[in-house]
Design a protein around this motif. Structure first.
Motif, PDB file in Angstrom:
ATOM      1  N   CYS A 124       0.850  -1.187   0.000  1.00  0.00           N
ATOM      2  CA  CYS A 124       0.000   0.000   0.000  1.00  0.00           C
ATOM      3  C   CYS A 124       0.884   1.234   0.000  1.00  0.00           C
ATOM      4  N   LEU A 125       0.627   2.140  -0.941  1.00  0.00           N
ATOM      5  CA  LEU A 125       1.300   3.437  -0.978  1.00  0.00           C
ATOM      6  C   LEU A 125       0.261   4.513  -1.187  1.00  0.00           C
ATOM      7  N   CYS A 126       0.370   5.586  -0.404  1.00  0.00           N
ATOM      8  CA  CYS A 126      -0.507   6.727  -0.645  1.00  0.00           C
ATOM      9  C   CYS A 126      -0.139   7.308  -2.012  1.00  0.00           C
ATOM     10  N   SER A 127      -1.019   8.093  -2.560  1.00  0.00           N
ATOM     11  CA  SER A 127      -0.788   8.642  -3.893  1.00  0.00           C
ATOM     12  C   SER A 127       0.531   9.410  -3.969  1.00  0.00           C
ATOM     13  N   ARG A 128       0.812  10.190  -2.946  1.00  0.00           N
ATOM     14  CA  ARG A 128       2.048  10.991  -2.938  1.00  0.00           C
ATOM     15  C   ARG A 128       3.291  10.112  -3.033  1.00  0.00           C
ATOM     16  N   HIS A 129       3.338   9.056  -2.212  1.00  0.00           N
ATOM     17  CA  HIS A 129       4.527   8.198  -2.203  1.00  0.00           C
ATOM     18  C   HIS A 129       4.565   7.253  -3.394  1.00  0.00           C
ATOM     19  N   HIS A 130       3.404   6.917  -3.938  1.00  0.00           N
ATOM     20  CA  HIS A 130       3.368   6.122  -5.166  1.00  0.00           C
ATOM     21  C   HIS A 130       4.006   6.919  -6.308  1.00  0.00           C
ATOM     22  N   HIS A 131       3.640   8.193  -6.417  1.00  0.00           N
ATOM     23  CA  HIS A 131       4.234   9.061  -7.446  1.00  0.00           C
ATOM     24  C   HIS A 131       5.720   9.289  -7.179  1.00  0.00           C
ATOM     25  N   LEU A 132       6.083   9.430  -5.912  1.00  0.00           N
ATOM     26  CA  LEU A 132       7.485   9.621  -5.552  1.00  0.00           C
ATOM     27  C   LEU A 132       8.316   8.433  -6.040  1.00  0.00           C
ATOM     28  N   LYS A 133       7.784   7.245  -5.853  1.00  0.00           N
ATOM     29  CA  LYS A 133       8.501   6.040  -6.286  1.00  0.00           C
ATOM     30  C   LYS A 133       8.676   6.020  -7.806  1.00  0.00           C
ATOM     31  N   HIS A 134       7.617   6.312  -8.526  1.00  0.00           N
ATOM     32  CA  HIS A 134       7.654   6.161  -9.982  1.00  0.00           C
ATOM     33  C   HIS A 134       8.204   7.377 -10.732  1.00  0.00           C
ATOM     34  N   GLU A 135       8.172   8.543 -10.110  1.00  0.00           N
ATOM     35  CA  GLU A 135       8.566   9.747 -10.850  1.00  0.00           C
ATOM     36  C   GLU A 135       9.799  10.453 -10.294  1.00  0.00           C
ATOM     37  N   ALA A 136      10.219  10.093  -9.076  1.00  0.00           N
ATOM     38  CA  ALA A 136      11.345  10.814  -8.472  1.00  0.00           C
ATOM     39  C   ALA A 136      12.565   9.934  -8.244  1.00  0.00           C
ATOM     40  N   GLY A 137      12.518   8.682  -8.707  1.00  0.00           N
ATOM     41  CA  GLY A 137      13.701   7.853  -8.645  1.00  0.00           C
ATOM     42  C   GLY A 137      13.906   7.041  -7.380  1.00  0.00           C
ATOM     43  N   TRP A 138      12.912   6.977  -6.509  1.00  0.00           N
ATOM     44  CA  TRP A 138      13.025   6.124  -5.335  1.00  0.00           C
ATOM     45  C   TRP A 138      12.820   4.675  -5.765  1.00  0.00           C
ATOM     46  N   THR A 139      13.488   3.750  -5.086  1.00  0.00           N
ATOM     47  CA  THR A 139      13.283   2.323  -5.341  1.00  0.00           C
ATOM     48  C   THR A 139      12.986   1.633  -4.020  1.00  0.00           C
ATOM     49  N   VAL A 140      12.371   0.471  -4.120  1.00  0.00           N
ATOM     50  CA  VAL A 140      12.018  -0.287  -2.923  1.00  0.00           C
ATOM     51  C   VAL A 140      12.239  -1.770  -3.187  1.00  0.00           C
ATOM     52  N   SER A 141      12.634  -2.481  -2.149  1.00  0.00           N
ATOM     53  CA  SER A 141      12.725  -3.946  -2.212  1.00  0.00           C
ATOM     54  C   SER A 141      12.152  -4.492  -0.913  1.00  0.00           C
ATOM     55  N   ARG A 142      11.695  -5.721  -0.951  1.00  0.00           N
ATOM     56  CA  ARG A 142      11.124  -6.347   0.254  1.00  0.00           C
ATOM     57  C   ARG A 142      11.938  -7.586   0.600  1.00  0.00           C
ATOM     58  N   GLN A 143      12.264  -7.699   1.873  1.00  0.00           N
ATOM     59  CA  GLN A 143      12.972  -8.866   2.391  1.00  0.00           C
ATOM     60  C   GLN A 143      11.959  -9.976   2.657  1.00  0.00           C
ATOM     61  N   PRO A 144      12.405 -11.226   2.749  1.00  0.00           N
ATOM     62  CA  PRO A 144      11.465 -12.322   3.028  1.00  0.00           C
ATOM     63  C   PRO A 144      10.656 -12.138   4.315  1.00  0.00           C
ATOM     64  N   ASN A 145      11.206 -11.426   5.311  1.00  0.00           N
ATOM     65  CA  ASN A 145      10.472 -11.221   6.563  1.00  0.00           C
ATOM     66  C   ASN A 145       9.463 -10.082   6.471  1.00  0.00           C
ATOM     67  N   GLY A 146       9.336  -9.442   5.305  1.00  0.00           N
ATOM     68  CA  GLY A 146       8.368  -8.373   5.099  1.00  0.00           C
ATOM     69  C   GLY A 146       8.926  -6.976   5.263  1.00  0.00           C
ATOM     70  N   THR A 147      10.158  -6.850   5.741  1.00  0.00           N
ATOM     71  CA  THR A 147      10.788  -5.537   5.873  1.00  0.00           C
ATOM     72  C   THR A 147      11.051  -4.972   4.486  1.00  0.00           C
ATOM     73  N   THR A 148      10.738  -3.683   4.306  1.00  0.00           N
ATOM     74  CA  THR A 148      11.026  -3.039   3.024  1.00  0.00           C
ATOM     75  C   THR A 148      12.228  -2.123   3.188  1.00  0.00           C
ATOM     76  N   GLU A 149      12.997  -2.032   2.117  1.00  0.00           N
ATOM     77  CA  GLU A 149      14.144  -1.128   2.111  1.00  0.00           C
ATOM     78  C   GLU A 149      13.966  -0.146   0.970  1.00  0.00           C
ATOM     79  N   TRP A 150      13.858   1.127   1.319  1.00  0.00           N
ATOM     80  CA  TRP A 150      13.704   2.199   0.363  1.00  0.00           C
ATOM     81  C   TRP A 150      15.063   2.820   0.095  1.00  0.00           C
ATOM     82  N   THR A 151      15.318   3.131  -1.162  1.00  0.00           N
ATOM     83  CA  THR A 151      16.567   3.791  -1.543  1.00  0.00           C
ATOM     84  C   THR A 151      16.208   5.087  -2.263  1.00  0.00           C
ATOM     85  N   SER A 152      16.742   6.197  -1.738  1.00  0.00           N
ATOM     86  CA  SER A 152      16.466   7.510  -2.323  1.00  0.00           C
ATOM     87  C   SER A 152      17.280   7.682  -3.601  1.00  0.00           C
ATOM     88  N   PRO A 153      16.975   8.678  -4.405  1.00  0.00           N
ATOM     89  CA  PRO A 153      17.766   8.929  -5.619  1.00  0.00           C
ATOM     90  C   PRO A 153      19.245   9.199  -5.330  1.00  0.00           C
TER      91      PRO A 153
END
Length: 173
Positions: free
Chosen positions: A128-157
């Motif tokens: 789940c991503l709010c509209s603001r963070h969904h756009h941030l991911k797709h338009e501002a160069g942020w990336t995300v990955s999920r670990q098997p335990n469910g932890t997400t790791e966000w990487t800024s531009p």
């Protein structure tokens, strides 16, 4: 569309959204189990096969266990069906971007690995991503990955990494 189905004139049904549930064995011609037209009821196997084999039909695989419970929703669709969206929203509870508290019911469902890069439409690849963070991911160069335990790791531009631990469901006491 229902009139076209009832009269057998399927050419008139072009562009209509009609959901027909039918067993794979019936589609393969191995048996003649009736299909089910949503909102109407059973339809003959021959009609279900005719609808499914039309060139403009879209098929979505729904795999069930022997008790009839859905265990796989298929990955050939972009939008998650409600039986998949509900548990993802219940699991995440809020936007998965670090420190965002927007409620999941007001969020969009995002593929962690994009569909065009082979990401499936399943609970493990959705968040789940709010509209603001969904756009941030797709338009501002942020990336995300999920670990098997469910932890997400966000990487800024700029390469900064932020971990968001998996959400734990509330405990019943």
């Amino acid at each position: 569309a229902l009139l076209a189905l009832a009269t057998g004139n399927l050419e008139q049904a072009t562009g209509a959204a009609v959901q027909v549930t039918v067993a794979a064995s019936t589609l393969l011609g191995l048996d003649d189990q009736p299909g089910e037209l949503e909102g109407h009821g059973p339809i003959p196997a021959a009609l279900a096969r005719e609808i499914a084999h039309r060139p403009d039909s879209t098929c979505r695989r729904l795999l069930t266990d022997p008790a009839g419970q859905l265990i796989d929703y298929g990955t050939n669709t972009y939008r998650p069906p409600p039986p998949l969206a509900r548990p993802v929203r219940a699991r995440d509870r809020t936007c998965r971007f670090p420190a965002c508290n927007r409620r999941a019911r007001r969020c969009e469902l995002d593929h962690i690995t994009a569909r065009e890069h082979g990401g499936p439409t399943n609970a493990a690849n959705l968040q789940c991503l709010c509209s603001r963070h969904h756009h941030l991911k797709h338009e501002a160069g942020w990336t995300v990955s999920r670990q098997p335990n469910g932890t997400t790791e966000w990487t800024s531009p700029t390469g900064r990494k932020i971990r968001e631990t998996a959400r734990q469901p509330p405990l019943l006491i």
